[in-house]
Design a protein around this motif. Structure first.
Motif, PDB file in Angstrom:
ATOM      1  N   TRP A  59       0.454   2.566   7.552  1.00 46.60           N
ATOM      2  CA  TRP A  59       0.089   2.034   6.245  1.00 46.60           C
ATOM      3  C   TRP A  59       0.686   0.651   6.026  1.00 46.60           C
ATOM      4  O   TRP A  59       0.031  -0.244   5.479  1.00 46.60           O
ATOM      5  CB  TRP A  59       0.536   2.974   5.128  1.00 46.60           C
ATOM      6  CG  TRP A  59      -0.525   3.945   4.739  1.00 46.60           C
ATOM      7  CD1 TRP A  59      -0.476   5.298   4.859  1.00 46.60           C
ATOM      8  CD2 TRP A  59      -1.812   3.645   4.174  1.00 46.60           C
ATOM      9  NE1 TRP A  59      -1.654   5.856   4.411  1.00 46.60           N
ATOM     10  CE2 TRP A  59      -2.493   4.850   3.982  1.00 46.60           C
ATOM     11  CE3 TRP A  59      -2.451   2.464   3.826  1.00 46.60           C
ATOM     12  CZ2 TRP A  59      -3.772   4.926   3.447  1.00 46.60           C
ATOM     13  CZ3 TRP A  59      -3.733   2.530   3.294  1.00 46.60           C
ATOM     14  CH2 TRP A  59      -4.374   3.746   3.109  1.00 46.60           C
ATOM     15  N   VAL A  62      -1.327  -1.800   8.287  1.00 46.88           N
ATOM     16  CA  VAL A  62      -2.682  -2.015   7.774  1.00 46.88           C
ATOM     17  C   VAL A  62      -2.636  -2.868   6.499  1.00 46.88           C
ATOM     18  O   VAL A  62      -3.441  -3.791   6.324  1.00 46.88           O
ATOM     19  CB  VAL A  62      -3.393  -0.665   7.511  1.00 46.88           C
ATOM     20  CG1 VAL A  62      -4.642  -0.838   6.667  1.00 46.88           C
ATOM     21  CG2 VAL A  62      -3.739   0.003   8.832  1.00 46.88           C
ATOM     22  N   THR A  63      -1.681  -2.590   5.625  1.00 41.16           N
ATOM     23  CA  THR A  63      -1.567  -3.353   4.387  1.00 41.16           C
ATOM     24  C   THR A  63      -1.203  -4.805   4.673  1.00 41.16           C
ATOM     25  O   THR A  63      -1.732  -5.727   4.037  1.00 41.16           O
ATOM     26  CB  THR A  63      -0.530  -2.712   3.449  1.00 41.16           C
ATOM     27  OG1 THR A  63      -0.905  -1.348   3.219  1.00 41.16           O
ATOM     28  CG2 THR A  63      -0.439  -3.448   2.129  1.00 41.16           C
ATOM     29  N   VAL A  65      -1.880  -6.526   7.451  1.00 35.19           N
ATOM     30  CA  VAL A  65      -3.061  -7.184   8.031  1.00 35.19           C
ATOM     31  C   VAL A  65      -4.085  -7.480   6.929  1.00 35.19           C
ATOM     32  O   VAL A  65      -4.618  -8.589   6.842  1.00 35.19           O
ATOM     33  CB  VAL A  65      -3.677  -6.330   9.163  1.00 35.19           C
ATOM     34  CG1 VAL A  65      -5.038  -6.869   9.584  1.00 35.19           C
ATOM     35  CG2 VAL A  65      -2.735  -6.279  10.364  1.00 35.19           C
ATOM     36  N   ALA A  66      -4.351  -6.504   6.078  1.00 31.36           N
ATOM     37  CA  ALA A  66      -5.314  -6.707   4.987  1.00 31.36           C
ATOM     38  C   ALA A  66      -4.833  -7.802   4.036  1.00 31.36           C
ATOM     39  O   ALA A  66      -5.623  -8.655   3.602  1.00 31.36           O
ATOM     40  CB  ALA A  66      -5.532  -5.400   4.229  1.00 31.36           C
ATOM     41  N   GLY A  67      -3.556  -7.796   3.714  1.00 35.84           N
ATOM     42  CA  GLY A  67      -3.003  -8.831   2.833  1.00 35.84           C
ATOM     43  C   GLY A  67      -3.092 -10.211   3.460  1.00 35.84           C
ATOM     44  O   GLY A  67      -3.440 -11.189   2.787  1.00 35.84           O
ATOM     45  N   LEU A  69      -5.246 -11.185   5.798  1.00 38.43           N
ATOM     46  CA  LEU A  69      -6.658 -11.582   5.838  1.00 38.43           C
ATOM     47  C   LEU A  69      -7.139 -12.029   4.463  1.00 38.43           C
ATOM     48  O   LEU A  69      -7.833 -13.042   4.334  1.00 38.43           O
ATOM     49  CB  LEU A  69      -7.518 -10.432   6.362  1.00 38.43           C
ATOM     50  CG  LEU A  69      -7.351 -10.086   7.843  1.00 38.43           C
ATOM     51  CD1 LEU A  69      -8.142  -8.828   8.195  1.00 38.43           C
ATOM     52  CD2 LEU A  69      -7.769 -11.253   8.723  1.00 38.43           C
ATOM     53  N   ALA A  70      -6.768 -11.289   3.435  1.00 39.60           N
ATOM     54  CA  ALA A  70      -7.188 -11.653   2.076  1.00 39.60           C
ATOM     55  C   ALA A  70      -6.596 -12.993   1.658  1.00 39.60           C
ATOM     56  O   ALA A  70      -7.284 -13.834   1.066  1.00 39.60           O
ATOM     57  CB  ALA A  70      -6.781 -10.556   1.088  1.00 39.60           C
TER      58      ALA A  70
END
Length: 178
Positions: A59, A62-63, A65-67, A69-70
């Protein structure tokens, strides 16, 4: 230089422009990623519930990487709306790539959780160690980057202390909220 008296641009080599970020993106990504890892580590610690360190590590990763990318995408969209399509794609890839420090800063916490899962450590101890480690990393990162961009030792240590204070706030919040 083009002037009214000299309409031709200079033909010699262009002057070297220093990197635009010179540690600021590295600093931002490192601090942001470390704070993100600390907050998630504290939030995912389930006292009395099942302890799932591998899932928690995933988690956090993933968070991050997502952060990243965003954040990279948001910067790209705000800065490069008028460029050509092909050029925009290259700039997007570059903007996303510059967010790697956010992910890299979460790696120590992720590795700690993987080690905790392999060694069957308890969640309270792992959370305490992780939050302490991340607070020390915030101090070191803040001090190092400040020294790298030519602050003197005293102000650099104060910057490191200010960064570490963010980690201490998370530790206190974790203690108060749980």
């Amino acid at each position: 230089m083009c002037t009214p008296l000299n309409p031709q641009p200079p033909t010699g080599p262009r002057p070297r422009v220093p990197p635009a970020h010179r540690g600021s993106d590295w600093m931002f990504g490192g601090v942001y990623g470390t704070v993100l890892a600390s907050a998630l580590l504290a939030a995912l610690d389930r006292e009395g519930g099942p302890y799932l360190p591998f899932q928690d590590a995933l988690w956090i990763l993933v968070t991050a990487v997502a952060g990243g990318l965003a954040h990279g995408y948001a910067h790209h969209m705000a800065e490069h709306r008028t460029d050509s399509a092909a050029h925009r794609w290259r700039l997007l890839v570059r903007a996303l790539w510059t967010e790697w420090p956010i992910v890299a800063a979460t790696v120590p916490t992720v590795l700690l959780l993987v080690l905790a899962g392999l060694a069957n450590w308890n969640s309270t101890g792992v959370t305490a160690v992780g939050l302490g480690l991340n607070t020390a990393m915030l101090f070191a990162l803040g001090s190092y980057v400040a020294l790298r961009v030519r602050y003197r030792i005293g102000p650099a240590l104060l910057i490191g202390l200010a960064d570490a204070t963010i980690g201490l706030v998370i530790i206190v919040a974790n203690a108060v909220l749980k």
